[in-house]
Design an enzyme around this catalytic site. Structure first.
Site, PDB file in Angstrom:
ATOM      1  N   LYS A 175      -6.307  -5.485   6.516  1.00  0.00           N
ATOM      2  CA  LYS A 175      -7.241  -5.139   5.439  1.00  0.00           C
ATOM      3  C   LYS A 175      -8.586  -5.832   5.566  1.00  0.00           C
ATOM      4  O   LYS A 175      -9.578  -5.374   5.000  1.00  0.00           O
ATOM      5  CB  LYS A 175      -6.609  -5.420   4.080  1.00  0.00           C
ATOM      6  CG  LYS A 175      -5.499  -4.431   3.756  1.00  0.00           C
ATOM      7  CD  LYS A 175      -5.533  -3.995   2.329  1.00  0.00           C
ATOM      8  CE  LYS A 175      -4.574  -2.861   2.048  1.00  0.00           C
ATOM      9  NZ  LYS A 175      -3.165  -3.201   2.375  1.00  0.00           N
ATOM     10  N   SER A 178      -3.352  -7.394  -6.129  1.00  0.00           N
ATOM     11  CA  SER A 178      -2.616  -8.664  -6.122  1.00  0.00           C
ATOM     12  C   SER A 178      -2.249  -8.996  -4.684  1.00  0.00           C
ATOM     13  O   SER A 178      -1.658 -10.008  -4.398  1.00  0.00           O
ATOM     14  CB  SER A 178      -1.354  -8.543  -6.970  1.00  0.00           C
ATOM     15  OG  SER A 178      -0.613  -7.428  -6.522  1.00  0.00           O
ATOM     16  N   GLU A 232       6.529   5.299   5.374  1.00  0.00           N
ATOM     17  CA  GLU A 232       6.457   4.698   4.039  1.00  0.00           C
ATOM     18  C   GLU A 232       7.855   4.299   3.582  1.00  0.00           C
ATOM     19  O   GLU A 232       8.856   4.703   4.176  1.00  0.00           O
ATOM     20  CB  GLU A 232       5.789   5.661   3.053  1.00  0.00           C
ATOM     21  CG  GLU A 232       6.561   6.936   2.833  1.00  0.00           C
ATOM     22  CD  GLU A 232       5.803   7.941   1.958  1.00  0.00           C
ATOM     23  OE1 GLU A 232       4.775   7.597   1.354  1.00  0.00           O
ATOM     24  OE2 GLU A 232       6.274   9.079   1.882  1.00  0.00           O
ATOM     25  N   GLY A 267       9.552   5.071  -2.079  1.00  0.00           N
ATOM     26  CA  GLY A 267       8.224   5.545  -2.486  1.00  0.00           C
ATOM     27  C   GLY A 267       7.745   6.602  -1.517  1.00  0.00           C
ATOM     28  O   GLY A 267       6.766   6.412  -0.803  1.00  0.00           O
ATOM     29  N   ASP A 303       6.167   9.383  -1.803  1.00  0.00           N
ATOM     30  CA  ASP A 303       5.157  10.327  -2.310  1.00  0.00           C
ATOM     31  C   ASP A 303       4.321  10.918  -1.182  1.00  0.00           C
ATOM     32  O   ASP A 303       3.911  12.075  -1.241  1.00  0.00           O
ATOM     33  CB  ASP A 303       4.241   9.636  -3.327  1.00  0.00           C
ATOM     34  CG  ASP A 303       3.482   8.487  -2.705  1.00  0.00           C
ATOM     35  OD1 ASP A 303       4.143   7.476  -2.385  1.00  0.00           O
ATOM     36  OD2 ASP A 303       2.263   8.595  -2.511  1.00  0.00           O
ATOM     37  N   SER A 325       1.279  -4.277  10.550  1.00  0.00           N
ATOM     38  CA  SER A 325       0.051  -4.338   9.752  1.00  0.00           C
ATOM     39  C   SER A 325      -0.251  -5.664   9.075  1.00  0.00           C
ATOM     40  O   SER A 325      -1.398  -5.901   8.695  1.00  0.00           O
ATOM     41  CB  SER A 325       0.071  -3.208   8.715  1.00  0.00           C
ATOM     42  OG  SER A 325       1.255  -3.252   7.964  1.00  0.00           O
TER      43      SER A 325
HETATM   44  C1  LIG Z   1      -2.166  -2.382   2.348  1.00  0.00           C
HETATM   45  C2  LIG Z   1      -1.147  -2.529   3.393  1.00  0.00           C
HETATM   46  C3  LIG Z   1      -0.524  -1.409   3.984  1.00  0.00           C
HETATM   47  C4  LIG Z   1      -0.797   0.011   3.540  1.00  0.00           C
HETATM   48  O1  LIG Z   1      -2.131   0.379   3.818  1.00  0.00           O
HETATM   49  P1  LIG Z   1      -2.791   1.662   3.127  1.00  0.00           P
HETATM   50  O2  LIG Z   1      -4.155   1.733   3.686  1.00  0.00           O
HETATM   51  O3  LIG Z   1      -2.758   1.438   1.637  1.00  0.00           O
HETATM   52  O4  LIG Z   1      -1.926   2.833   3.488  1.00  0.00           O
HETATM   53  C5  LIG Z   1       0.377  -1.623   5.011  1.00  0.00           C
HETATM   54  N1  LIG Z   1       0.678  -2.875   5.431  1.00  0.00           N
HETATM   55  C6  LIG Z   1       0.117  -3.967   4.887  1.00  0.00           C
HETATM   56  C7  LIG Z   1       0.507  -5.293   5.406  1.00  0.00           C
HETATM   57  C8  LIG Z   1      -0.826  -3.837   3.853  1.00  0.00           C
HETATM   58  O5  LIG Z   1      -1.381  -4.934   3.315  1.00  0.00           O
END
Ligand SMILES: *Cc1c(COP(=O)(O)O)cnc(C)c1O
Length: 314
Positions: A54, A79, A205, A209, A211, A305
């Site tokens: 992010k 959060s 996902e 969830g 969706d 991620s």
């Molecule tokens: C926010 C997040 C996601 C999902 O990302 P989106 O852009 O909302 O689909 C996946 N993994 C981690 C570690 C995140 O912080």
């Protein structure tokens, strides 16, 4: 006309955040390759600044502010990892940041966000609406609201992780990314269209969830109540307008992983690769290692991620 970002925006974002975001390593494991009979490339965003991808979108969005917007500052509500990403990216650019967080957020997350120099505004998640509070702060103080996924600069920034991965690996057969609101998946699909246009893109996902999977099948955005899952970074209730538009056009499929599969994957990544990956960060890896998506004989990219695990629950 759409204001969705295009593939070239990912390249522009990469140039903008170079030297600010880390270029994270692409890791291999012979044991895991043998287990699934494929060639796996793991993009370890666990080593990104603030511990998740992010920071990429946050740094790109802040770099795009006008001088006046910079002076007044930004506001974000989250959060989780978006909060810390905005707080740090703002501090790096000398931009004031306000983060709206629930008053029952873990103390460690409040401290981390304050530690990056942001002003934290607390709210009661059972009685107040964070979006309304964020919008009011934006109006009253002239702050620019930076949403967690449904924003062109956020999507383009998140796509830089896959861009770096594909620069190193060359074209892939399959590329999988975790899916919450879809910023990461949409950006990943845009990046692949530049460097590996034939690559199939799969979003993963939490099963509780789903969706995204349902919206993908229905051809329109479907909202669900907040899902109960250990993947707290993907507890989103709906895809965004822009993210859905890109996902619909460029993504091959959306699959799901159960909490049990995520736990098992956390264990595998820790023992085999010595990696600490948070539950949400395991989604794409779980789909491959737990056999949800067939990969035999393929060259497969997997985005890990983030790594912000609460050590009590780990
Ligand atoms: C926010 C997040 C996601 C999902 O990302 P989106 O852009 O909302 O689909 C996946 N993994 C981690 C570690 C995140 O912080």
């Amino acid at each position: 006309m759409s204001d969705a970002p295009v593939a070239e925006d990912v390249r522009a974002a990469a140039a903008r955040i170079e030297g600010l975001a880390h270029r994270t390593p692409v890791l291999r494991s012979r044991t895991l390759d043998e287990r699934v009979g494929a060639t796996l490339f793991f993009k370890a965003e666990t080593f990104q600044r603030t511990g998740a991808f992010k920071f990429r979108g946050a740094a790109n969005a802040i770099a795009r502010l006008t001088p006046e917007q910079r002076r007044l500052g930004v506001v974000a509500f989250s959060s989780g990892n978006h909060a810390q990403a905005i707080a740090l990216a703002a501090r790096c650019a000398d931009v004031p940041a306000v983060i709206v967080m629930p008053n029952d957020a873990p103390a460690i997350k409040l401290e981390a966000t304050r530690g990056y120099g942001a002003e934290v505004v607390l709210y009661d998640r059972y009685a107040e609406d964070r979006q309304a509070i964020g919008t009011r702060l934006a109006d009253e103080r002239g702050l620019t609201l930076i949403p967690p996924f449904d924003h062109p600069d956020i999507i383009a920034g998140q796509g830089t992780a896959a861009l770096e991965l594909l620069e190193e690996t060359g074209p892939l057969d399959l590329l999988l990314a975790p899916l919450g609101g879809g910023g990461l998946l949409a950006g990943t699909a845009l990046a692949a269209s530049l460097l590996s246009p034939k690559c199939q893109i799969i979003g993963v996902e939490p099963e509780a969830g789903d969706d995204g999977k349902r919206s993908f099948a229905a051809g329109k955005i479907i909202s669900i109540p907040v899902p109960a899952t250990i993947a707290d970074g993907a507890q989103t209730t709906a895809l965004g307008r822009l993210t859905f538009e890109i996902i619909r056009e460029r993504v091959t499929a959306i699959e799901t992983a159960t909490d049990e599969q995520l736990r098992s994957t956390m264990r595998t990544l820790a023992t085999r690769m010595k990696l600490v990956v948070e539950p949400t960060g395991c989604l794409a890896a779980a789909a491959v290692l737990e056999g949800v998506v067939p990969v035999a004989g393929k060259r497969v990219g997997i985005i890990l991620s983030g790594g912000n695990v609460d050590f009590g629950s780990l």
